[in-house]
Design a protein around this motif. Structure first.
Motif, PDB file in Angstrom:
ATOM      1  N   LEU A   8       7.440   6.396  32.486  1.00  0.00           N
ATOM      2  CA  LEU A   8       6.127   5.816  32.786  1.00  0.00           C
ATOM      3  C   LEU A   8       5.756   6.048  34.252  1.00  0.00           C
ATOM      4  CD1 LEU A   8       6.474   2.540  30.698  1.00  0.00           C
ATOM      5  CD2 LEU A   8       4.939   4.454  30.213  1.00  0.00           C
ATOM      6  N   LEU A   9       6.748   5.860  35.146  1.00  0.00           N
ATOM      7  CA  LEU A   9       6.464   6.109  36.564  1.00  0.00           C
ATOM      8  C   LEU A   9       6.211   7.600  36.801  1.00  0.00           C
ATOM      9  CD1 LEU A   9       9.053   3.728  38.259  1.00  0.00           C
ATOM     10  CD2 LEU A   9       6.639   3.317  37.766  1.00  0.00           C
ATOM     11  N   ARG A  12      15.848   2.318  30.991  1.00  0.00           N
ATOM     12  CA  ARG A  12      15.650   3.009  32.263  1.00  0.00           C
ATOM     13  C   ARG A  12      14.811   4.261  32.052  1.00  0.00           C
ATOM     14  NH1 ARG A  12      20.726   4.121  35.852  1.00  0.00           N
ATOM     15  NH2 ARG A  12      19.063   5.025  37.112  1.00  0.00           N
ATOM     16  N   ALA A  13      15.087   4.970  30.969  1.00  0.00           N
ATOM     17  CA  ALA A  13      14.328   6.200  30.714  1.00  0.00           C
ATOM     18  C   ALA A  13      12.858   5.873  30.473  1.00  0.00           C
ATOM     19  CB  ALA A  13      14.917   6.942  29.525  1.00  0.00           C
ATOM     20  N   SER A  14      12.596   4.764  29.781  1.00  0.00           N
ATOM     21  CA  SER A  14      11.210   4.376  29.528  1.00  0.00           C
ATOM     22  C   SER A  14      10.497   4.093  30.856  1.00  0.00           C
ATOM     23  CB  SER A  14      11.183   3.150  28.609  1.00  0.00           C
ATOM     24  OG  SER A  14       9.887   2.614  28.546  1.00  0.00           O
ATOM     25  N   LEU A  32       0.610  -0.030  34.993  1.00  0.00           N
ATOM     26  CA  LEU A  32       0.101   1.029  35.865  1.00  0.00           C
ATOM     27  C   LEU A  32      -0.413   2.196  35.036  1.00  0.00           C
ATOM     28  CD1 LEU A  32       2.588   1.398  38.855  1.00  0.00           C
ATOM     29  CD2 LEU A  32       0.315   0.379  38.836  1.00  0.00           C
ATOM     30  N   VAL A  33       0.397   2.605  34.052  1.00  0.00           N
ATOM     31  CA  VAL A  33      -0.018   3.713  33.186  1.00  0.00           C
ATOM     32  C   VAL A  33      -1.293   3.333  32.443  1.00  0.00           C
ATOM     33  CG1 VAL A  33       0.571   4.896  31.031  1.00  0.00           C
ATOM     34  CG2 VAL A  33       2.230   4.814  32.890  1.00  0.00           C
ATOM     35  N   ALA A  34      -1.305   2.119  31.882  1.00  0.00           N
ATOM     36  CA  ALA A  34      -2.468   1.686  31.099  1.00  0.00           C
ATOM     37  C   ALA A  34      -3.725   1.688  31.955  1.00  0.00           C
ATOM     38  CB  ALA A  34      -2.211   0.296  30.515  1.00  0.00           C
ATOM     39  N   SER A  35      -3.641   1.145  33.176  1.00  0.00           N
ATOM     40  CA  SER A  35      -4.872   1.047  33.964  1.00  0.00           C
ATOM     41  C   SER A  35      -5.296   2.433  34.446  1.00  0.00           C
ATOM     42  CB  SER A  35      -4.718   0.053  35.116  1.00  0.00           C
ATOM     43  OG  SER A  35      -3.876   0.581  36.091  1.00  0.00           O
TER      44      SER A  35
END
Lengths: 419, 419
Positions: free
Chosen positions: A400-401, A394-396, A261-264
Motif C-alpha cells: 500500500l505504501l 507486512r507485505a500488505s 492514504l491509498v483510498a484518499s
C-alpha cells in the motif's frame, strides 16, 4: 491530578477476556493531561474488590472503574464505593422509573434484581448510560472522585465521551495537551532510537517510540497552558526529527493508515484499482475494502494461489514458464493483468513465497510487488525474515505504501529495513 | 496458592501499549490451578513500583512481574525486589561472562549499563533468557516467591514455558486442571445464559460464557487430584450442555477455528476450493490462506466489487440483470463460477450489501451465501444488524461454518440468531 484505573471482573483474572477498557481510559486521560499512576484488575470477590477501591480512594485524586454495575449478586462496584465513602445506597425514584421504562420498551417487566441499578449514595450523581441499563456513578467528596462506569466497551466508550471526559476537562481548564504521531517505515526501532537519542531525553514535549504493525511510530506529547503553546513546543521537535531521519522515511502522521492514504489518493484522482495477489492471500483487498468509499475505487482482487491459474486471469503463461511466478517481471505483468481484469486505471500485484520454496523461487519471505498505470509499470523485490502471520500483513502495508509512492511518480522503497 | 501479576512500564499507563503479558500469565496460571487475585500495572516510577512490589510481597504467595529488566536507569524491577527482601544486589561472575558472550556474538562490547543484568540477591536464582539479554529472577523466602520476567512477549513466553511453569507445577503436584471449550453459533449470549443458568451455579467444574468473534464459547474448567478425575467432573456437564442446547449449535471444541475446520475437511477429502466474494472483500480468502496446507486446497478467490465485473468472472450477466447481484440465486451462480474459475472441486460465494443499499438489494447487512460441488448447489440468506467492521468478519465465520455443513451434506444454518 493523578488518576487510577480499576477494571473489575473475575473473567479478567482468568485471562479469558482481555481488558481493553484500561488502555482506552489511559490513552484518553493522557489526552486531557491526567497522569495515570496505577491500573488494577480485580475479580468479583467482595473483600478484595472493597480493599482495592478503598486503597484507590485513599491514594488517588481520581479513580475510574469499569465493570461490576450489572444486576447480579456478583456486581459489587456500587456496594464497594458506598463502603469506602461510609454511605448508604438508596433507590432513586427517577432512576427507577427510567429503568422500568427501558425494560418496558423491550417488552418485559424489570426483574427485581435490577433495582440496584437505580440506587445512589448521597455523594454520588448518576451518569446516563445511552447504550445499556446500568447508569454510571460520579461519587465525589473532599475534592476526590470515584467514577464508576459499565464494563462493555460499547457502553463505556460513549459514556466517557459524552459525560465523563468533558467533566474532567472542565476541572482542568488550564491544561492543554497535544500529540503528534509520525509514522515511519524503512528504519528499525533500534536504528531510530540511536538516531534520535538526544530527543528522547526531553520531558516536554515527551517523545515515545512504538513498534506497530505498519512500522515504527514516533509520538510527541506536549503539555502547556493553551493548545497554541503546546503546538509551539512540538513543532521544533517534528522539524528536528524530519531533519535527522529524512522526510522519505515518514509515510504518514496522526491517524493516517496505509489503506486510508491509498483510498484518499485514489479518490482524489478519480482512479480505480484492480489487484492480483498471491502472497497476501486476500489481505490487501480485505484491508482496502474497510476504507471509506472503497466501492467507488476498488474494482476487485484476483487472489490466485496456483501458478497454473494465473494465465486464466490474464497473465502470459510463457512468461511464467520462463521466469517462474516469483519474479519482479511477473509481478509487473500481474499488475497489468489486474488492471485489465477489473477494468481499472491502476493495477497492483504481490507475489512471493509464503511456504514451499523451490530453488528458483528463493527462500520463504521472498516477495515481489508490481504497479501499473497506463504504460507505466514499476516493481520492487525483497525478502522478509519473520513469522508467517506477519509476513502477509507486512507485505500488505508495504504494498500500500508502495502504491502511494507509485501514484506520486516516486520509485518504490526498498523492502529491507535499514538499521 | 494465590498469585498476583504485576506488569511494569510507563508505556502501559499511557494506553499506547496494550499489556498482553498479564492475560497470558493469567490464562497459564489458571491451567495449572493457581488463582490470580490481583493484576496491577505500574509505571517506571521508583517509589510507586517499590510500593506495589512490597505490597505484593506482603499479600501474595506468588508474584509474577513482567518488564523492567532492561539495562537503563528506568528498569527498576530488580532494585525493587531487592528492597522488598531487604537484600543487596551483587554481580555474579558466571552471569557476567555469559552476558559479555552474548554481546561478543553480536560483534560489539557490552555497554557498562548492562552490568546490572548480571546481578542477583542472596534469595534469588537466575532464570535463563533464551531470547534476550535480560535473565529472569526467581526470588523466594519464607515459602513465598517473586518471579521477575522480561517484558517482550517473545522473551517472556518461552521463559515461562521452559523454566517457570514447570517449577510452579512441581510445587503443586496434586492439582490437575482440565478445560473443555464448546464453541457455539446461532444462539445469543443471553439465550444461552438463560438456557444453561443452573449450570452456571456450579463451582467445580466452573462454567464460563464468553462472546467471541466466532460465536459464543462455553468453557468448563475442572480441578481435581488427577487429570482423569477432572475429566470425570467435566464430561457430565458437557453431555448436559449438548442435551439442552442441541448438538447442532456447537460447531467446534477447544482449539477448533472455522478456518481450520474447513481446511482439515477439504484436506482429508482431497478437495480443492475456489471462492467468489464481494461482501467479505477478500477476508474469506485471507482467513483461509493462514491455515496449514492452504496452498494445496485453495485455488484462489475472485474478490469482485462491481456488479458489471461479475460477468468477466463467469457469472451470467442475464442473471444479474434479472435478479440484481444481491440475491441467493446469484450467490449460487457465483459459487459455481468460482469453482470453474479456479478449476476447483468446491465453490463458495458471499454477496451482499455493506454500503449503499438500493431498493432491490435490501438494507445494509443483507447477505447471501452460495455453495457448489458437482451439480449440488445450496444457499442461505439473511441480515446482520451490526457495525461495518464486524459485518465482514461475522460473514466470513458464518460462510466457513456453512461450508463445513455443506461438505457434510447438511443444509446451511440460518443467518439470524435465536434468542
Amino acid at each position: 491530578m493523578n488518576a487510577e484505573i480499576i477494571s473489575i471482573g473475575t473473567e479478567l483474572l482468568m485471562g479469558e477476556l482481555v481488558d481493553t477498557n484500561s488502555p482506552f481510559l489511559a490513552a484518553e486521560l493522557a489526552k486531557i493531561g491526567v497522569e495515570v499512576r496505577w491500573v488494577t484488575k480485580v475479580g468479583d470477590d467482595p473483600e478484595l474488590l472493597r480493599e482495592v477501591i478503598e486503597r484507590a480512594w485513599e491514594r488517588s485524586d481520581l479513580t475510574l472503574t469499569s465493570g461490576g454495575l450489572g444486576p447480579t449478586s456478583d456486581d459489587l462496584t456500587r456496594e464497594s464505593i458506598a463502603a469506602a465513602f461510609g454511605e448508604k445506597m438508596t433507590v432513586q425514584e427517577d432512576l427507577l422509573v427510567h429503568l422500568k421504562g427501558l425494560f418496558a420498551e423491550r417488552g418485559f417487566p424489570m426483574p427485581e434484581t435490577n433495582i440496584k441499578q437505580a440506587t445512589l449514595i448521597p455523594s454520588a450523581e448518576s451518569i446516563p448510560n445511552d447504550h445499556g441499563t446500568a447508569p454510571g456513578w460520579w461519587a465525589e467528596k473532599d475534592g476526590r472522585a470515584i467514577v464508576a462506569m459499565p464494563g462493555p466497551p460499547r457502553e463505556i466508550q460513549p459514556m466517557w465521551a459524552s459525560y465523563i471526559s468533558p467533566k474532567i476537562k472542565a476541572q482542568n481548564p488550564d491544561v492543554a495537551i497535544v500529540t503528534r504521531n509520525l509514522k515511519t517505515f524503512g528504519i528499525s526501532e533500534g536504528g531510530l532510537d540511536e538516531m534520535l537519542s538526544p530527543l528522547f531525553q526531553s520531558k516536554n514535549p515527551y517523545l515515545g517510540i512504538y513498534s506497530k504493525q505498519d512500522g515504527i511510530h514516533l509520538r510527541a506529547i506536549a503539555k502547556a497552558a493553551t493548545d497554541d503553546e503546546a503546538w509551539e513546543l512540538i513543532r521544533p521537535m517534528e522539524t528536528e526529527i524530519r531533519r535527522i531521519i529524512g522526510d522519505g522515511v515518514i509515510w504518514g502522521v496522526d491517524d493516517d493508515t496505509p489503506e486510508n492514504l491509498v483510498a484518499s489518493r485514489l479518490r482524489s484522482k478519480g482512479l480505480t484499482l484492480g489487484i492480483m495477489e498471491s502472497f497476501t492471500g486476500g489481505l490487501l483487498a480485505s484491508n482496502l475494502a474497510e476504507t471509506k468509499g472503497s466501492s467507488r475505487f476498488l474494482g476487485g482482487s484476483a487472489v490466485v494461489y496456483r501458478d497454473d491459474l494465473l494465465s486464466r486471469h490474464g497473465v502470459d503463461p510463457g512468461l511464467i514458464e520462463e521466469y517462474g511466478s516469483t519474479n519482479a517481471r511477473v509481478a509487473e505483468e500481474m499488475a497489468r493483468a489486474a488492471r485489465k481484469l477489473f477494468d481499472a486505471d491502476v493495477g497492483m500485484a504481490v507475489t512471493g513465497i509464503v511456504t514451499e520454496p523451490t530453488e528458483a523461487s528463493g527462500p520463504v519471505g521472498t516477495l515481489h510487488m508490481g504497479f501499473a498505470m497506463g504504460d507505466d509499470v514499476s516493481s520492487t523485490s525483497g525478502h522478509y525474515a519473520t513469522s508467517r502471520l506477519r509476513l502477509r500483513s507486512r507485505a500488505s502495508t508495504h504494498a500500500l505504501l508502495g502504491l502511494v509512492r507509485f501514484l506520486s511518480g516516486l520509485p518504490p522503497q526498498s523492502l529491507s529495513l535499514r538499521r
